[in-house]
Design a protein around this motif. Structure first.
Motif, PDB file in Angstrom:
ATOM      1  N   ILE A 203     -22.536 -56.997 -22.831  1.00  0.00           N
ATOM      2  CA  ILE A 203     -23.014 -56.099 -21.782  1.00  0.00           C
ATOM      3  C   ILE A 203     -21.939 -56.023 -20.702  1.00  0.00           C
ATOM      4  O   ILE A 203     -21.371 -57.048 -20.315  1.00  0.00           O
ATOM      5  CB  ILE A 203     -24.338 -56.597 -21.157  1.00  0.00           C
ATOM      6  CG1 ILE A 203     -25.440 -56.722 -22.215  1.00  0.00           C
ATOM      7  CG2 ILE A 203     -24.790 -55.646 -20.036  1.00  0.00           C
ATOM      8  CD1 ILE A 203     -26.743 -57.312 -21.678  1.00  0.00           C
ATOM      9  N   ALA A 204     -21.684 -54.817 -20.211  1.00  0.00           N
ATOM     10  CA  ALA A 204     -20.722 -54.658 -19.123  1.00  0.00           C
ATOM     11  C   ALA A 204     -21.175 -53.554 -18.189  1.00  0.00           C
ATOM     12  O   ALA A 204     -21.817 -52.589 -18.613  1.00  0.00           O
ATOM     13  CB  ALA A 204     -19.328 -54.328 -19.666  1.00  0.00           C
ATOM     14  N   GLY A 205     -20.851 -53.712 -16.918  1.00  0.00           N
ATOM     15  CA  GLY A 205     -21.044 -52.619 -15.979  1.00  0.00           C
ATOM     16  C   GLY A 205     -20.054 -51.515 -16.294  1.00  0.00           C
ATOM     17  O   GLY A 205     -18.856 -51.765 -16.449  1.00  0.00           O
ATOM     18  N   GLU A 206     -20.535 -50.311 -16.382  1.00  0.00           N
ATOM     19  CA  GLU A 206     -19.690 -49.175 -16.772  1.00  0.00           C
ATOM     20  C   GLU A 206     -18.501 -48.999 -15.832  1.00  0.00           C
ATOM     21  O   GLU A 206     -17.425 -48.559 -16.240  1.00  0.00           O
ATOM     22  CB  GLU A 206     -20.545 -47.912 -16.779  1.00  0.00           C
ATOM     23  CG  GLU A 206     -19.850 -46.661 -17.266  1.00  0.00           C
ATOM     24  CD  GLU A 206     -20.767 -45.456 -17.219  1.00  0.00           C
ATOM     25  OE1 GLU A 206     -20.722 -44.640 -18.164  1.00  0.00           O
ATOM     26  OE2 GLU A 206     -21.528 -45.315 -16.241  1.00  0.00           O
ATOM     27  N   GLU A 243     -33.048 -54.244 -13.402  1.00  0.00           N
ATOM     28  CA  GLU A 243     -34.043 -53.660 -14.302  1.00  0.00           C
ATOM     29  C   GLU A 243     -33.389 -53.192 -15.592  1.00  0.00           C
ATOM     30  O   GLU A 243     -33.905 -53.465 -16.696  1.00  0.00           O
ATOM     31  CB  GLU A 243     -34.774 -52.507 -13.607  1.00  0.00           C
ATOM     32  CG  GLU A 243     -35.684 -52.962 -12.475  1.00  0.00           C
ATOM     33  CD  GLU A 243     -36.489 -51.813 -11.900  1.00  0.00           C
ATOM     34  OE1 GLU A 243     -36.369 -50.668 -12.404  1.00  0.00           O
ATOM     35  OE2 GLU A 243     -37.246 -52.059 -10.937  1.00  0.00           O
ATOM     36  N   ARG A 244     -32.270 -52.490 -15.476  1.00  0.00           N
ATOM     37  CA  ARG A 244     -31.572 -52.022 -16.676  1.00  0.00           C
ATOM     38  C   ARG A 244     -31.011 -53.196 -17.463  1.00  0.00           C
ATOM     39  O   ARG A 244     -31.111 -53.241 -18.700  1.00  0.00           O
ATOM     40  CB  ARG A 244     -30.446 -51.062 -16.261  1.00  0.00           C
ATOM     41  CG  ARG A 244     -29.583 -50.562 -17.407  1.00  0.00           C
ATOM     42  CD  ARG A 244     -30.380 -49.852 -18.471  1.00  0.00           C
ATOM     43  NE  ARG A 244     -29.533 -49.360 -19.532  1.00  0.00           N
ATOM     44  CZ  ARG A 244     -29.934 -49.152 -20.790  1.00  0.00           C
ATOM     45  NH1 ARG A 244     -31.192 -49.395 -21.117  1.00  0.00           N
ATOM     46  NH2 ARG A 244     -29.100 -48.703 -21.696  1.00  0.00           N
ATOM     47  N   PHE A 245     -30.433 -54.160 -16.750  1.00  0.00           N
ATOM     48  CA  PHE A 245     -29.886 -55.343 -17.426  1.00  0.00           C
ATOM     49  C   PHE A 245     -30.996 -56.104 -18.146  1.00  0.00           C
ATOM     50  O   PHE A 245     -30.827 -56.497 -19.317  1.00  0.00           O
ATOM     51  CB  PHE A 245     -29.199 -56.247 -16.403  1.00  0.00           C
ATOM     52  CG  PHE A 245     -28.610 -57.490 -17.004  1.00  0.00           C
ATOM     53  CD1 PHE A 245     -27.333 -57.494 -17.518  1.00  0.00           C
ATOM     54  CD2 PHE A 245     -29.364 -58.675 -17.088  1.00  0.00           C
ATOM     55  CE1 PHE A 245     -26.787 -58.638 -18.098  1.00  0.00           C
ATOM     56  CE2 PHE A 245     -28.827 -59.817 -17.666  1.00  0.00           C
ATOM     57  CZ  PHE A 245     -27.537 -59.803 -18.165  1.00  0.00           C
ATOM     58  N   ASN A 246     -32.105 -56.330 -17.479  1.00  0.00           N
ATOM     59  CA  ASN A 246     -33.196 -57.094 -18.095  1.00  0.00           C
ATOM     60  C   ASN A 246     -33.759 -56.387 -19.317  1.00  0.00           C
ATOM     61  O   ASN A 246     -34.183 -57.031 -20.283  1.00  0.00           O
ATOM     62  CB  ASN A 246     -34.304 -57.350 -17.078  1.00  0.00           C
ATOM     63  CG  ASN A 246     -33.885 -58.347 -16.005  1.00  0.00           C
ATOM     64  OD1 ASN A 246     -32.824 -58.969 -16.102  1.00  0.00           O
ATOM     65  ND2 ASN A 246     -34.727 -58.508 -14.995  1.00  0.00           N
ATOM     66  N   ALA A 247     -33.774 -55.064 -19.293  1.00  0.00           N
ATOM     67  CA  ALA A 247     -34.248 -54.313 -20.458  1.00  0.00           C
ATOM     68  C   ALA A 247     -33.332 -54.541 -21.647  1.00  0.00           C
ATOM     69  O   ALA A 247     -33.794 -54.739 -22.781  1.00  0.00           O
ATOM     70  CB  ALA A 247     -34.343 -52.831 -20.127  1.00  0.00           C
ATOM     71  N   LEU A 248     -32.017 -54.539 -21.410  1.00  0.00           N
ATOM     72  CA  LEU A 248     -31.059 -54.814 -22.488  1.00  0.00           C
ATOM     73  C   LEU A 248     -31.216 -56.237 -23.009  1.00  0.00           C
ATOM     74  O   LEU A 248     -31.179 -56.475 -24.212  1.00  0.00           O
ATOM     75  CB  LEU A 248     -29.626 -54.586 -21.995  1.00  0.00           C
ATOM     76  CG  LEU A 248     -29.210 -53.140 -21.748  1.00  0.00           C
ATOM     77  CD1 LEU A 248     -27.866 -53.105 -21.021  1.00  0.00           C
ATOM     78  CD2 LEU A 248     -29.112 -52.380 -23.058  1.00  0.00           C
ATOM     79  N   LEU A 249     -31.371 -57.180 -22.091  1.00  0.00           N
ATOM     80  CA  LEU A 249     -31.525 -58.570 -22.503  1.00  0.00           C
ATOM     81  C   LEU A 249     -32.814 -58.764 -23.293  1.00  0.00           C
ATOM     82  O   LEU A 249     -32.824 -59.458 -24.324  1.00  0.00           O
ATOM     83  CB  LEU A 249     -31.525 -59.465 -21.255  1.00  0.00           C
ATOM     84  CG  LEU A 249     -31.626 -60.970 -21.487  1.00  0.00           C
ATOM     85  CD1 LEU A 249     -30.556 -61.477 -22.432  1.00  0.00           C
ATOM     86  CD2 LEU A 249     -31.573 -61.711 -20.153  1.00  0.00           C
ATOM     87  N   ALA A 250     -33.891 -58.133 -22.856  1.00  0.00           N
ATOM     88  CA  ALA A 250     -35.168 -58.272 -23.547  1.00  0.00           C
ATOM     89  C   ALA A 250     -35.111 -57.761 -24.973  1.00  0.00           C
ATOM     90  O   ALA A 250     -35.795 -58.283 -25.864  1.00  0.00           O
ATOM     91  CB  ALA A 250     -36.274 -57.533 -22.765  1.00  0.00           C
ATOM     92  N   GLU A 251     -34.281 -56.730 -25.203  1.00  0.00           N
ATOM     93  CA  GLU A 251     -34.166 -56.182 -26.557  1.00  0.00           C
ATOM     94  C   GLU A 251     -33.631 -57.193 -27.550  1.00  0.00           C
ATOM     95  O   GLU A 251     -33.918 -57.108 -28.744  1.00  0.00           O
ATOM     96  CB  GLU A 251     -33.239 -54.961 -26.549  1.00  0.00           C
ATOM     97  CG  GLU A 251     -33.816 -53.740 -25.846  1.00  0.00           C
ATOM     98  CD  GLU A 251     -32.793 -52.618 -25.764  1.00  0.00           C
ATOM     99  OE1 GLU A 251     -31.697 -52.759 -26.359  1.00  0.00           O
ATOM    100  OE2 GLU A 251     -33.087 -51.604 -25.099  1.00  0.00           O
ATOM    101  N   THR A 252     -32.804 -58.135 -27.074  1.00  0.00           N
ATOM    102  CA  THR A 252     -32.167 -59.080 -27.999  1.00  0.00           C
ATOM    103  C   THR A 252     -32.881 -60.428 -28.053  1.00  0.00           C
ATOM    104  O   THR A 252     -32.577 -61.238 -28.920  1.00  0.00           O
ATOM    105  CB  THR A 252     -30.681 -59.280 -27.615  1.00  0.00           C
ATOM    106  OG1 THR A 252     -29.974 -59.863 -28.701  1.00  0.00           O
ATOM    107  CG2 THR A 252     -30.538 -60.157 -26.393  1.00  0.00           C
ATOM    108  N   LEU A 253     -33.803 -60.670 -27.115  1.00  0.00           N
ATOM    109  CA  LEU A 253     -34.501 -61.967 -27.091  1.00  0.00           C
ATOM    110  C   LEU A 253     -35.644 -61.998 -28.104  1.00  0.00           C
ATOM    111  O   LEU A 253     -36.265 -60.979 -28.386  1.00  0.00           O
ATOM    112  CB  LEU A 253     -35.031 -62.234 -25.684  1.00  0.00           C
ATOM    113  CG  LEU A 253     -33.977 -62.471 -24.602  1.00  0.00           C
ATOM    114  CD1 LEU A 253     -34.633 -62.626 -23.232  1.00  0.00           C
ATOM    115  CD2 LEU A 253     -33.151 -63.714 -24.928  1.00  0.00           C
TER     116      LEU A 253
END
Length: 253
Positions: A203-206, A243-253
Motif C-alpha cells: 500500500i502506498a500514498g499516491e 478510512e480508505r487505508f483500513n478498507a484496504l487492510l480489511a480486504e486482506t485480513l
C-alpha cells in the motif's frame, strides 16, 4: 505502558490491545513517529484482532540508544517482542521504516508471521546521502524544524492533521531519530521479501513520489504481489486517510 527489557538491557515500550486468542495484527511504525500513528487502526481492528504496537528504539516511550543503529538490531527487537508475547500466525503491517524492520526479521519469524502488508517503504536502502542530509538538517536546526518540514511533505491532503504529526515528530529525541536514520542508510532485505511464502499486499500514498516507483518495482519482482495506491495521500496513508487505508487492510485480513 508495558516495557520489554531486551537482552542488551534496552527498554522497548509496547502495547497489546484486543481479545486473547484472537488473530495477531502487528503494526510497525515509521521513523519519526510513535506507535500512536496507528491509533485509527487499533480502534478499527482491536475488537477482533490482538493488536501489537511498539515504539522503535529512540522513539516514544522506548529507551534512547547509545549510538547509531543498524537494521539487524531493529529487526531483533521485533523478534524479541514476538517471542516474549508468543505471537503466531500474525499479519505484519510495516510503515516506512517498519517495512525493512519486518522484512529483516522475517527469517527469524517463521510460523509467527503468515502475511505481510508493506506500506510506503522499500526492501532495500535508497542510499546514505539522503539520510546524511536529514540527520545534518536535524542537528543544525532541531527536531521542531524537521517536524514542520516533514509534516508538510508527508501529509499533502490533510493540512488539519499536520499539527498533530508535527508534535509527534518533535517529541522524538534528536539522537533517537539520528540512530534510526543511520539504520536506513544501508540495508537490503530483498531476498527475505522474495522468499516469503505468504500473501503480500503493498500500500502506498499516491502522492508519495519518492516511494511509489520503488514500490511498483517491488510489486513486479514477486508474482502475485499487488500494489494499492491511496488517492491523494502521501507517506502516511494510515494516518492521513484512515478510512480508505483500513478498507484496504480489511480486504486482506
Amino acid at each position: 505502558m508495558p516495557v520489554l527489557t531486551l537482552a542488551d538491557g534496552h527498554g522497548l515500550a509496547y502495547a497489546v490491545t484486543g481479545p486473547e486468542g484472537a488473530p495477531w495484527l502487528v503494526l510497525g511504525n515509521s521513523l519519526m513517529t510513535t506507535q500512536a500513528i496507528w491509533a485509527e487502526q487499533v480502534a478499527a481492528f482491536s475488537d477482533r484482532f490482538r493488536v501489537l504496537t511498539w515504539d522503535q528504539r529512540g522513539h516514544g516511550a522506548s529507551a534512547l540508544p547509545a549510538g547509531p543503529l543498524d537494521m539487524a538490531t531493529l529487526a531483533a527487537d521485533l523478534v524479541a517482542l514476538c517471542e516474549a508475547l508468543d505471537v503466531t500466525g500474525a499479519t505484519y503491517v510495516g510503515l516506512s521504516m517498519g517495512v525493512p524492520t519486518g522484512l529483516t526479521a522475517l527469517p527469524a519469524l517463521v510460523g509467527r508471521v503468515s502475511q505481510l502488508v508493506l506500506v510506503d517503504g522499500l526492501a532495500a536502502s535508497s542510499g546514505a546521502a539522503f539520510w546524511d542530509e536529514r540527520i545534518g538538517f536535524a542537528r543544525a536546526n532541531g527536531m521542531a524544524a524537521l517536524a514542520a518540514q516533514t509534516a508538510a511533505r508527508w501529509l499533502p491532503s490533510a493540512v488539519a492533521k499536520r499539527p498533530e504529526l508535527e508534535a509527534m515528530i518533535a517529541s522524538v529525541p534528536l539522537e533517537g531519530f539520528a540512530a534510526c536514520a543511520h539504520a536506513l542508510r544501508g540495508y537490503d532485505a530483498r531476498a527475505a521479501f522474495e522468499d516469503f511464502a505468504g500473501p503480500v499486499l503493498l500500500i502506498a500514498g499516491e502522492a508519495d513520489a519518492r516511494i511509489v516507483p520503488g514500490m511498483q518495482a517491488l510489486a513486479s519482482s514477486r508474482p502475485g504481489t499487488r500494489l494499492a495506491l491511496v488517492p491523494g495521500a502521501g507517506h502516511l496513508p494510515c494516518f492521513e486517510a484512515p478510512e480508505r487505508f483500513n478498507a484496504l487492510l480489511a480486504e486482506t485480513l
